[in-house]
Enzyme design. Structure first.
Site, short mmCIF file in Angstrom:
data_model
loop_
_atom_site.label_atom_id
_atom_site.label_comp_id
_atom_site.label_asym_id
_atom_site.label_seq_id
_atom_site.Cartn_x
_atom_site.Cartn_y
_atom_site.Cartn_z
N GLU A 73 2.67 37.20 69.84
CA GLU A 73 3.64 37.35 68.76
C GLU A 73 4.92 36.55 69.04
O GLU A 73 5.07 35.92 70.09
CB GLU A 73 3.94 38.84 68.56
CG GLU A 73 2.70 39.60 68.09
CD GLU A 73 2.95 41.06 67.77
OE1 GLU A 73 4.04 41.59 68.09
OE2 GLU A 73 2.02 41.67 67.19
N CYS A 78 -2.90 35.49 65.89
CA CYS A 78 -3.91 36.52 66.15
C CYS A 78 -4.75 36.13 67.37
O CYS A 78 -4.91 34.94 67.69
CB CYS A 78 -4.85 36.67 64.96
SG CYS A 78 -4.08 37.35 63.49
N GLU A 114 -7.90 36.05 67.67
CA GLU A 114 -9.06 35.22 67.32
C GLU A 114 -8.69 33.74 67.30
O GLU A 114 -9.45 32.89 67.75
CB GLU A 114 -9.62 35.62 65.96
CG GLU A 114 -10.19 37.02 65.91
CD GLU A 114 -9.18 38.10 65.55
OE1 GLU A 114 -7.97 37.92 65.84
OE2 GLU A 114 -9.60 39.12 64.99
N CYS A 171 -8.66 39.17 60.34
CA CYS A 171 -7.88 38.99 59.11
C CYS A 171 -8.38 37.75 58.35
O CYS A 171 -9.22 36.99 58.86
CB CYS A 171 -6.40 38.84 59.45
SG CYS A 171 -5.94 37.20 60.05
N1 THU Z 1 -4.03 40.78 64.87
C1 THU Z 1 -4.98 40.08 65.58
O1 THU Z 1 -4.69 39.52 66.64
N2 THU Z 1 -6.23 40.04 65.09
C2 THU Z 1 -6.66 40.70 63.98
O2 THU Z 1 -7.84 40.61 63.64
C3 THU Z 1 -5.72 41.49 63.20
C4 THU Z 1 -4.30 41.44 63.62
C5 THU Z 1 -2.68 40.85 65.42
C6 THU Z 1 -1.63 40.10 64.67
C7 THU Z 1 -0.38 40.86 65.08
O3 THU Z 1 0.07 40.34 66.34
C8 THU Z 1 -0.85 42.28 65.30
O4 THU Z 1 -2.26 42.20 65.45
C9 THU Z 1 -0.52 43.23 64.16
O5 THU Z 1 -0.91 42.71 62.95
#
Ligand code: THU
Length: 161
Positions: free
Chosen positions: A64, A73, A75, A112
């Site tokens: 983040e 994310c 992925e 997502c």
């Molecule tokens: N996030 C992921 O890393 N992968 C996902 O499939 C869904 C969300 C992360 C993004 C953000 O840092 C945190 O989870 C909350 O949304």
């Protein structure tokens, strides 16, 4: 007028114990990778691990930023790592898990929308279906046999030809 139905079939296992050894190992690694997340803002730590066609396992986690949209994310961190460390290597399976520091982590989460698009770019580029193993730190495990199932009617490079 015509209608088209898109069917979506995936497997549900009651826990990691019901998986075969290779899948259990990959999911275990994804769960471990939640520890490397940098998620001080959401406190939602996502871990991902990929098994490649060359037998290697590559790790990723969400990263983040104080400027929220800059965050990545797990992925997409994982896919970027794979593409740079092992260029042009197909992905067999990606396991995804999460550790929510504010609530239970006992159910599967699914990538997502942006990550689905990114996974599909990789899958199309290498022309090899990517399996997904989805689970929290405990509880049910979903296995999606082909990531394409998560993104029907997707936009691809063919649409620009
Ligand atoms: N996030 C992921 O890393 N992968 C996902 O499939 C869904 C969300 C992360 C993004 C953000 O840092 C945190 O989870 C909350 O949304």
């Amino acid at each position: 007028m015509q209608q088209k139905e898109v069917r979506f079939v995936y497997d549900i296992y009651h826990s990691i114990e019901a998986l075969n050894k290779a899948d259990a190992t990959l999911l275990e690694q994804a769960r471990k990778n939640t520890d490397t997340a940098y998620a001080p803002y959401s406190e939602f730590q996502v871990g991902a691990a990929a098994l490649l066609a060359n037998g290697e396992i590559v790790n990723g986690s969400n990263q983040e930023n104080a400027s929220t949209p800059v965050g990545l994310c797990a992925e997409r961190v994982l896919l970027s790592a794979i593409s740079s460390i092992y260029p042009n290597t197909a992905i067999e399976t990606i396991a995804i898990s999460f550790h929510n520091r504010k609530a239970a982590s006992d159910h599967p989460i699914s990538p997502c929308g942006i990550c689905r698009q990114t996974i599909m770019e990789y899958q199309t580029r290498l022309n090899h279906p990517i399996r997904l193993i989805l689970s929290g730190m405990e509880g049910e495990v979903f296995i999606v046999p082909d990531a394409a199932m998560l993104l029907p009617l997707r936009f691809t490079s063919d649409d620009m030809k």
